[in-house]
Design an enzyme around this catalytic site. Structure first.
Site, PDB file in Angstrom:
ATOM      1  N   LYS A 104      49.852  49.094 -89.119  1.00  0.00           N
ATOM      2  CA  LYS A 104      50.883  48.473 -90.050  1.00  0.00           C
ATOM      3  C   LYS A 104      50.936  47.270 -90.083  1.00  0.00           C
ATOM      4  CE  LYS A 104      53.387  53.080 -90.183  1.00  0.00           C
ATOM      5  NZ  LYS A 104      53.212  53.716 -91.648  1.00  0.00           N
ATOM      6  N   ASP A 145      49.864  59.421 -85.750  1.00  0.00           N
ATOM      7  CA  ASP A 145      50.320  59.281 -87.070  1.00  0.00           C
ATOM      8  C   ASP A 145      49.218  59.189 -88.188  1.00  0.00           C
ATOM      9  OD1 ASP A 145      52.516  59.314 -89.060  1.00  0.00           O
ATOM     10  OD2 ASP A 145      51.877  57.307 -89.415  1.00  0.00           O
ATOM     11  N   ASP A 205      46.899  67.958 -94.667  1.00  0.00           N
ATOM     12  CA  ASP A 205      46.620  66.593 -94.271  1.00  0.00           C
ATOM     13  C   ASP A 205      46.341  65.791 -95.551  1.00  0.00           C
ATOM     14  OD1 ASP A 205      45.065  64.398 -93.848  1.00  0.00           O
ATOM     15  OD2 ASP A 205      44.707  65.058 -91.742  1.00  0.00           O
ATOM     16  N   HIS A 206      47.410  64.983 -96.300  1.00  0.00           N
ATOM     17  CA  HIS A 206      47.229  64.754 -97.631  1.00  0.00           C
ATOM     18  C   HIS A 206      46.052  63.829 -97.838  1.00  0.00           C
ATOM     19  CE1 HIS A 206      49.144  60.962 -96.487  1.00  0.00           C
ATOM     20  NE2 HIS A 206      48.789  60.374 -97.313  1.00  0.00           N
ATOM     21  N   LYS A 239      52.252  67.259 -91.809  1.00  0.00           N
ATOM     22  CA  LYS A 239      51.903  66.920 -90.387  1.00  0.00           C
ATOM     23  C   LYS A 239      53.299  66.025 -89.798  1.00  0.00           C
ATOM     24  CE  LYS A 239      50.313  62.789 -90.071  1.00  0.00           C
ATOM     25  NZ  LYS A 239      51.578  61.657 -90.426  1.00  0.00           N
ATOM     26  N   LYS A 264      42.991  63.302-101.217  1.00  0.00           N
ATOM     27  CA  LYS A 264      42.765  62.504-101.950  1.00  0.00           C
ATOM     28  C   LYS A 264      41.157  62.536-102.778  1.00  0.00           C
ATOM     29  CE  LYS A 264      45.281  59.161 -99.267  1.00  0.00           C
ATOM     30  NZ  LYS A 264      46.348  58.550-100.036  1.00  0.00           N
ATOM     31  N   ARG A 279      70.612  71.134 -95.157  1.00  0.00           N
ATOM     32  CA  ARG A 279      71.810  71.293 -94.507  1.00  0.00           C
ATOM     33  C   ARG A 279      73.168  71.110 -95.526  1.00  0.00           C
ATOM     34  NH1 ARG A 279      74.132  71.844 -89.383  1.00  0.00           N
ATOM     35  NH2 ARG A 279      72.426  72.450 -87.987  1.00  0.00           N
ATOM     36  N   GLU A 327      47.603  49.228 -93.438  1.00  0.00           N
ATOM     37  CA  GLU A 327      48.641  49.290 -94.504  1.00  0.00           C
ATOM     38  C   GLU A 327      49.482  47.936 -94.375  1.00  0.00           C
ATOM     39  OE1 GLU A 327      50.960  53.342 -94.447  1.00  0.00           O
ATOM     40  OE2 GLU A 327      50.330  53.168 -92.547  1.00  0.00           O
ATOM     41  N   HIS A 342      44.398  62.138 -90.245  1.00  0.00           N
ATOM     42  CA  HIS A 342      43.841  61.412 -91.525  1.00  0.00           C
ATOM     43  C   HIS A 342      42.408  60.973 -91.103  1.00  0.00           C
ATOM     44  CE1 HIS A 342      47.845  62.327 -93.062  1.00  0.00           C
ATOM     45  NE2 HIS A 342      48.105  60.999 -92.954  1.00  0.00           N
TER      46      HIS A 342
HETATM   47  C1  BG6 Z   1      51.558  59.696 -93.390  1.00  0.00           C
HETATM   48  C2  BG6 Z   1      51.913  58.803 -92.115  1.00  0.00           C
HETATM   49  O1  BG6 Z   1      50.731  60.541 -93.041  1.00  0.00           O
HETATM   50  O2  BG6 Z   1      50.471  58.771 -94.289  1.00  0.00           O
HETATM   51  C3  BG6 Z   1      52.423  57.452 -92.712  1.00  0.00           C
HETATM   52  O3  BG6 Z   1      52.852  59.353 -91.626  1.00  0.00           O
HETATM   53  C4  BG6 Z   1      51.339  56.573 -93.693  1.00  0.00           C
HETATM   54  O4  BG6 Z   1      52.681  56.553 -91.688  1.00  0.00           O
HETATM   55  C5  BG6 Z   1      51.076  57.415 -94.694  1.00  0.00           C
HETATM   56  O5  BG6 Z   1      52.213  55.373 -94.150  1.00  0.00           O
HETATM   57  C6  BG6 Z   1      49.966  56.602 -95.504  1.00  0.00           C
HETATM   58  O6  BG6 Z   1      49.333  57.656 -96.307  1.00  0.00           O
HETATM   59  P1  BG6 Z   1      48.535  56.879 -97.765  1.00  0.00           P
HETATM   60  O7  BG6 Z   1      48.458  58.032 -98.540  1.00  0.00           O
HETATM   61  O8  BG6 Z   1      49.722  55.878 -98.302  1.00  0.00           O
HETATM   62  O9  BG6 Z   1      47.465  56.237 -97.180  1.00  0.00           O
END
Ligand code: BG6
Length: 511
Positions: free
Chosen positions: A348, A243, A185-186, A156, A190, A47, A224, A248
């Site tokens: 977390k 989340d 989905d990252h 996501k 990995k 924006r 985390e 994941h």
């Molecule tokens: C994200 C979540 O998809 O993945 C976050 O929204 C999380 O809350 C993160 O911190 C964790 O990713 P990674 O690669 O640091 O394990």
């Protein structure tokens, strides 16, 4: 090295956190490896009103702050930033997409990209359907003999539950074909998650043991140490199950539990993981108390420093019941895994950042050396460390030298860092590049997304509607509520703790 065709990348949500922390550094890393197309342009869209020049300056700053590629090569960085452009746009206003269309056509000519466009939706999820629709209404998704490919990466969370995921999908599919949609989905990007497939299917000694006959339980942890940081508003609406687990961690389970695919192609691999998700034994609403434990972090002191509780975090409801920790016991109802519990936990503000899988093998059928070692002797463990200190470790019993037969656990370990050529690419590097090549193997297919929501929905429903299901507090910096121990079948079972409780002791985290 094969490189993708020239293209224009359009990032919606260009001023967001993900763009500066992950997407831009990933593009830069690919650029340094000469992996990007010969010619390309990146159009940042959001924006705010800023010029191309200011956007390029911002890119330079972001790389300096967030890229792991240090030291920075000033010349290269300058050259790289020249490929970035900016377009201010109200994503909800269809008319403004005319301007976007014009801008894209100019950039496409500049990058000689034949209208190959990669759209990256990194905005608030509420805008995903609208952006797709507006692109569609302007024909910006059309692929025919004259125009190039059009692909859309959707960040996501893909929905909040099964119903909303289906609704989002049907709006995307009103304009885009399934093979144009890349649901990211990252975790799948990995390196160490992909290596699970290599470990299983490229080694003759592993696969014969990989089943209920030899494995007693599987544990998947994604811990985390950070709290919700600046994302309280988003997080309070989603929580840890949506989340981290629905996407994941279930994808990690899919990779651990899948059958070997016949070929290493997107369709064959995804056909196998989806079967795992469809075989997840449903946890009924009435069973949630037995199989799932949820928690929320409280204020605490970590290494002498005061840390706020979740409910005191910015943009979080002070009476919030959103879980920041969850532990589950799940089963996969199929021939390979019948009766093998999979314990999953994520949270977390746990003592450290670590993601790992632990495979517990069955004990020996006869305990020859009992009395001469600790009681768990004979329980081999394979630990697959996804991050950090990426690697694989096998624990097994050995006779300690000297008289008698005392057995102790020793380890055989492999660390990626010991490979002289080890460069572990960031997940986003791999995934963006795959999308440019049109390879969706490491992206989530809609049937998989739906199956995972179908599994998770009754848990969310129970939490929402059954007031007798507790949410346990845990002090920030500890391993979550002790109630998660109740998920185990035997008193000698416990989670693996790769490091101690930070609130009380020093941190270490080793494989
Ligand atoms: C994200 C979540 O998809 O993945 C976050 O929204 C999380 O809350 C993160 O911190 C964790 O990713 P990674 O690669 O640091 O394990």
């Amino acid at each position: 090295m094969e490189i993708p065709e020239n293209c224009v990348v359009v990032i919606f949500g260009a001023s967001g956190d993900l763009t500066k922390r992950k997407l831009v550094p990933a593009l830069y890393a690919l650029y340094l490896q000469n992996a990007l197309p010969k010619k390309f342009a990146v159009l940042g869209v959001s924006r705010s009103l800023i010029s191309d020049k200011d956007f390029q300056k911002r890119i330079v700053d972001d790389i300096r702050t967030y890229s792991s590629k240090k030291p920075i090569n000033r010349e290269k960085l300058k050259e790289f930033s020249k490929n970035f452009f900016y377009q201010s746009l109200d994503a909800t206003n269809e008319d403004e997409y005319e301007i976007l269309k014009k801008r894209l056509s100019e950039l496409s000519k500049r990058a000689k990209s034949k209208e190959n466009y990669l759209y990256y939706l990194s905005t608030s999820p509420t805008l995903f359907p609208m952006i797709a629709e507006n692109l569609g209404k302007k024909g910006l998704q059309t692929e025919n003999n004259r125009t190039g490919w059009k692909r859309i990466i959707v960040e996501k969370p893909f929905g909040r539950d099964l119903k909303s995921a289906q609704a989002l999908n049907s709006r995307l599919q009103s304009y885009f074909q399934e093979d144009q949609i890349y649901r990211i989905d990252h975790y799948l990007g990995k390196e160490t998650v992909q290596n699970i497939m290599a470990f299983r299917f490229a080694n003759g000694i592993i696969e014969p043991l990989w089943n209920r006959n030899f494995i007693s339980r599987v544990e998947v942890t994604a811990a985390e140490s950070i709290g919700v940081e600046e994302r309280g508003g988003y997080y309070d609406h989603y929580g840890v199950l949506r989340d981290m687990v629905q996407n994941h961690l279930l994808q990690v389970v899919g990779t651990i539990a899948m059958e070997p695919p016949a070929f290493f192609t997107a369709t064959a691999v995804r056909n196998e993981t989806v079967k795992v998700f469809q075989s997840l034994k449903p946890i009924k609403t009435s069973e949630v108390r037995k199989y799932v434990v949820r928690g929320q972090y409280n204020a605490s002191k970590i290494r002498g420093k005061e840390v706020s509780g979740y409910r005191e975090e910015k943009d979080v409801d002070p009476k919030s019941k959103t879980p920041t920790f969850v532990a589950l016991k799940i089963f996969i109802d199929n021939f390979r895994w019948g009766d093998v519990p999979f314990y999953i936990r994520s949270g977390k503000r746990l003592p450290t950042r670590v993601t790992e899988v632990v495979i517990y093998f069955k004990k020996t059928p006869h305990h020859l050396f009992t009395g001469n070692g600790h009681p768990n002797i004979g329980c081999n463990q394979l630990i697959i460390r996804i991050q950090p200190d990426e690697g694989t470790l096998l624990k097994f019993g050995m006779k300690t030298p000297g008289a008698g037969f005392k057995i102790e656990d020793v380890s055989m370990d492999f660390h990626y860092s010991e490979l002289y050529h080890a460069y572990i690419p960031e997940a986003y590097e791999r995934l963006i590049l795959d999308c440019m090549f049109g390879d969706a193997t490491l992206y989530a297919r809609i049937d998989a997304v739906e199956a995972c929501w179908k599994f998770v929905d009754p848990i969310l429903d129970a939490w929402q509607n059954r007031s007798n299901i507790k949410i346990y507090g845990y002090p920030a910096g500890t391993w979550g509520p002790k109630e998660s121990l109740a998920l185990f079948d035997y008193p000698d079972e416990d989670w693996r703790y790769p490091c101690k409780n930070l609130a009380t002791e020093g941190e270490y985290c080793e494989l």
